[in-house]
Design a protein around this motif. Structure first.
Motif, short mmCIF file in Angstrom:
data_model
loop_
_atom_site.label_atom_id
_atom_site.label_comp_id
_atom_site.label_asym_id
_atom_site.label_seq_id
_atom_site.Cartn_x
_atom_site.Cartn_y
_atom_site.Cartn_z
N SER A 35 36.19 41.49 28.64
CA SER A 35 36.83 40.95 29.84
C SER A 35 38.07 41.75 30.27
O SER A 35 39.08 41.18 30.66
CB SER A 35 37.20 39.48 29.63
N THR A 36 37.99 43.07 30.18
CA THR A 36 39.11 43.93 30.53
C THR A 36 38.89 44.56 31.91
O THR A 36 37.85 45.16 32.16
CB THR A 36 39.30 45.05 29.49
N ALA A 37 39.88 44.40 32.78
CA ALA A 37 39.82 44.97 34.13
C ALA A 37 40.87 46.06 34.25
O ALA A 37 42.04 45.83 33.97
CB ALA A 37 40.08 43.89 35.17
N TRP A 70 35.69 46.83 35.94
CA TRP A 70 35.49 46.45 34.54
C TRP A 70 35.62 47.69 33.67
O TRP A 70 35.12 48.75 34.00
CB TRP A 70 34.13 45.80 34.33
N ALA A 124 38.52 38.23 34.21
CA ALA A 124 39.30 39.17 33.40
C ALA A 124 40.35 38.41 32.58
O ALA A 124 41.03 37.52 33.10
CB ALA A 124 39.99 40.20 34.29
N SER A 158 37.55 36.59 38.60
CA SER A 158 36.23 37.07 38.18
C SER A 158 36.05 37.03 36.67
O SER A 158 35.00 37.45 36.16
CB SER A 158 36.02 38.51 38.68
N ALA A 179 40.64 39.93 39.98
CA ALA A 179 40.08 40.21 38.65
C ALA A 179 40.14 38.97 37.76
O ALA A 179 39.18 38.66 37.06
CB ALA A 179 40.84 41.37 38.01
N GLY A 209 33.85 46.05 40.43
CA GLY A 209 34.90 45.05 40.51
C GLY A 209 35.14 44.78 41.98
O GLY A 209 34.26 44.27 42.66
N TRP A 223 40.22 47.05 41.22
CA TRP A 223 40.05 46.76 39.81
C TRP A 223 38.59 47.04 39.49
O TRP A 223 37.72 46.93 40.35
CB TRP A 223 40.46 45.33 39.46
N PHE A 245 44.28 43.27 31.30
CA PHE A 245 44.39 44.35 32.27
C PHE A 245 44.63 45.66 31.53
O PHE A 245 45.30 45.69 30.50
CB PHE A 245 45.56 44.14 33.24
#
Length: 198
Positions: free
Chosen positions: A83-85, A78, A117, A115, A112, A59, A76, A120
């Protein structure tokens, strides 16, 4: 506030050259601060593998510096799930409870989101009351599950203090990062927050 805290810390992207200075900051943390951030021993000084995971995650990583000295770290990475950061930060003892942690988390969160995300993840010690309160206050829509002594929060990806992020807000936060160092202007407001311990 002592004389070394007069100027605002600068927030910038982190990398391998920051390893020695980050190790110095982590070594200066109390045992409780290190436990809340890592939930395990990291060594004194911290092991090289720990430093590299913090500075070169899957990340992005950021540091806050004051007069060339690192006083904060946020990142952050992955995490499992679409798509979870996962967000995490740690702040030097003298800089805690001044708003730097939430400013750094905002920077990492904006990067994030830019990118891709959409969610979270925060993993927090159940004993870390201040971090739990901060997450509930800044991300009130977060769901939480307990696994032993750890709490796992998952929330839709948006920047703290804002219910939803417009594209121009995210672009403004990320745009600041593209120019290198920036003054973290909002970080000295009086808040009772520390950063999530992940």
């Amino acid at each position: 506030m002592n004389q070394t805290q007069v100027g605002l810390p600068l927030v910038r992207r982190a990398g391998e050259p920051d390893a020695d200075e980050l190790a110095r900051m982590l070594t200066g943390l109390t045992d409780l601060s290190r436990y809340f951030r890592f939930q395990s021993a990291i060594g004194t000084p911290p092991r090289t593998a720990v430093l590299l995971r913090m500075l070169c995650p899957a990340g992005a990583a950021f540091v806050a510096t004051r007069s060339g000295t690192i006083v904060g770290h946020a990142m952050w990475a992955w995490a499992p799930g679409e798509s979870t950061a996962e967000l995490a930060a740690v702040i030097a003892e003298d800089e805690q409870r001044r708003g730097l942690g939430i400013r750094m988390l905002s920077t990492a969160a904006a990067d994030a989101v830019a990118s891709g995300a959409t969610r979270f993840l925060f993993v927090v010690s159940a004993a870390n009351d201040r971090s739990i309160r901060m997450i509930r206050r800044r991300w009130p829509d977060a769901t939480v599950e307990r696994d032993g002594t750890l709490l796992t929060f998952v929330t839709p990806a948006h920047l703290p203090d804002r219910p939803k992020e417009r594209t121009d807000v995210v672009d403004e936060e990320v745009g600041c990062l593209e120019g290198g160092e920036m003054a973290a202007s909002g970080e000295l407001r009086p808040v009772d927050d520390v950063v999530p311990a992940l």
